[in-house]
Write an enzyme that holds these catalytic residues in place. Structure first.
Site, PDB file in Angstrom:
ATOM      1  CE1 TYR A   1      62.281  51.792  13.844  1.00 37.32           C
ATOM      2  CE2 TYR A   1      64.109  52.564  15.197  1.00 37.32           C
ATOM      3  CZ  TYR A   1      63.260  51.539  14.788  1.00 37.32           C
ATOM      4  OH  TYR A   1      63.384  50.283  15.333  1.00 37.32           O
TER       5      TYR A   1
ATOM      6  CB  THR B   1      64.029  49.667  19.147  1.00 41.48           C
ATOM      7  OG1 THR B   1      65.351  50.182  19.084  1.00 41.48           O
ATOM      8  CG2 THR B   1      63.075  50.851  18.945  1.00 41.48           C
ATOM      9  CG  ASP B   2      68.678  50.218  21.955  1.00 45.44           C
ATOM     10  OD1 ASP B   2      68.233  50.557  20.838  1.00 45.44           O
ATOM     11  OD2 ASP B   2      69.868  49.898  22.136  1.00 45.44           O
ATOM     12  CD  GLU B   3      67.317  53.596  17.018  1.00 45.07           C
ATOM     13  OE1 GLU B   3      66.752  54.600  16.570  1.00 45.07           O
ATOM     14  OE2 GLU B   3      68.049  52.880  16.329  1.00 45.07           O
TER      15      GLU B   3
ATOM     16  CE  LYS C   1      59.642  49.436  17.029  1.00 47.25           C
ATOM     17  NZ  LYS C   1      58.990  48.236  16.436  1.00 47.25           N
TER      18      LYS C   1
END
Ligand code: NAD
Ligand code: TDX
Length: 339
Positions: free
Chosen positions: A153, A125-127, A157
């Site tokens: 979270y 994810t871009d997060e 990731k």
């Protein structure tokens, strides 16, 4: 080709399964999913009739179960969607995120080592890049942006991404990673911004916008994400990271107002509530690499995609009504009751 799709009973994984069955009908798809609160076999009802599709209930962090499955089906490719995916839940209770997102990924990687594989693809994810400031619209995340996480979270990731890269270097696991921006579309679980707002608006319930609603997300229609992953597993280069996004930045308030407009509901339904802890300001992906190297371009504009998505929720009430009438009620009361 035999592909294990983990987390295929969730939002993006299920859309990916339908994409593969449609576009590569000769391939065999095995979905491995634990069926957590976010997994739903009804989402896969249409796939169940396909002779090239099989559903296996299991936990990616269960080493014995994962090894048994690999020994039985001998996958060529594994695409790992399985994850605890909701930032707000990770703020309440981080540990499960570490187990599934980190340990689960390492168990899958060990299975790839043990049984051999042509490709392991990690859906990231871009997060993992943290956030960008609101006053620097010139900045974007590229594949070389430092990992810099904000929530349990995103930290879990990012840890998984580092493990994938470590296994690739140390054990020569042929792996790729993709980091996509926010997805929206059919089968999106009601806890996430877009479905939550559609469903609340349909019930004339308040729409809880965190803080001032000025945080920016970069939205991508889920089918475009699926097409990108499909290209990466078939034509992407082992060892590479690919960012996926379509330059569709919107403030949360804009998104909510767009939904209200499509549904013909009043903006008076909007209620500003206590902000998310550590709330990321802005996500924005630079997708130059995947466009240049693999020829990927998004097909659905936000204005069309959001209309299609609202229409899907109107046409598929039974799918989400069942979800929101169950355990989700307790979740909603806990997260929004005193906010
Ligand atoms: P989701 O929460 O809708 O679905 C997750 C699925 O994984 C569910 O079916 C759940 O039952 C399954 N699962 C959870 N723990 C498991 C375990 N231990 N073993 C096996 N299955 C398990 O999530 P989503 O939004 O579809 O996201 C899928 C992936 O894409 C995640 O890895 C997420 O980090 C990533 N991602 C999501 C977005 C987004 O906007 N939703 C954007 C970029 C990346
Ligand atoms: O009730 C809400 N009110 C609100 O203002 C909810 C649920 C969200 N928000 C805000 C928080 C975010 O700024 O809307 C934005 C989007 O929130 P989410 O739908 O929770 O998504 P986000 O936190 O951006 O993370 C999503 O994108 C990246 C996915 O859930 C992740 O799995 C993915 O990695």
């Amino acid at each position: 080709m035999t592909i294990i799709v983990t987390g295929g009973a969730g939002f993006i994984g299920s859309n990916f399964i339908y994409f593969e069955l449609k576009n590569h009908p000769a391939d065999k798809i095995i979905c491995l999913d634990k069926l957590t609160y976010a997994g739903n076999l009804e989402t896969l009802a249409e796939a169940q009739g396909n002779k090239n599709f099989e559903f296996v209930r299991g936990d990616i962090a269960d080493r014995e179960g994962v090894y048994k499955l690999f020994a039985a089906v001998k996958p060529d490719v594994v695409v790992n969607f399985a994850a605890e995916s909701h930032v707000d839940r990770s703020i309440e209770d981080p540990e499960l995120f570490l187990r599934t997102n980190i340990i689960g990924t390492s168990v899958l990687l060990d299975a790839c080592r043990k049984f051999g594989i042509e490709r392991f693809h990690q859906v990231s994810t871009d997060e993992v890049y943290g956030d960008l400031p609101l006053d620097r619209p010139d900045l974007f995340f590229t594949e070389t942006t430092n990992l810099h996480t904000s929530s349990p979270y995103s930290a879990s990731k990012a840890a998984a991404d580092l493990l994938v890269q470590a296994y690739q270097r140390t054990y020569k696991i042929p792996a790729t990673i993709s980091r996509c921006s926010n997805n929206y579309g059919p089968f999106h679980f009601p806890e996430k911004l877009i479905p939550l707002m559609i469903i609340n608006a349909l019930h004339d319930k308040k729409l809880p916008v965190y803080g001032k609603g000025i945080n920016v997300r970069d939205w991508l229609y889920v089918e475009d994400h699926c097409a990108a992953i499909d290209l990466i597993i078939r034509r992407g280069t082992v060892g590479e990271v690919y960012n996926i996004g379509g330059h569709n930045e919107r403030t949360n308030l804009d998104v909510v107002k767009t939904i209200l407009k499509i549904l013909g509901k009043s903006e008076d339904l909007i209620e500003f509530v206590t902000d998310r802890k550590g709330h990321d300001q802005r996500y924005a992906i630079d997708p130059t690499k995947i466009s240049r190297e693999l020829g990927w371009t998004p097909q659905t504009k936000f204005d069309d995609g959001i209309k299609k998505t609202v229409a899907w929720y109107l046409d598929n009430r039974a799918w989400w009504e069942k979800i929101i009438s169950g355990e989700y009620k307790n979740y909603y009361a806990k997260m929004y009751g005193n906010r």
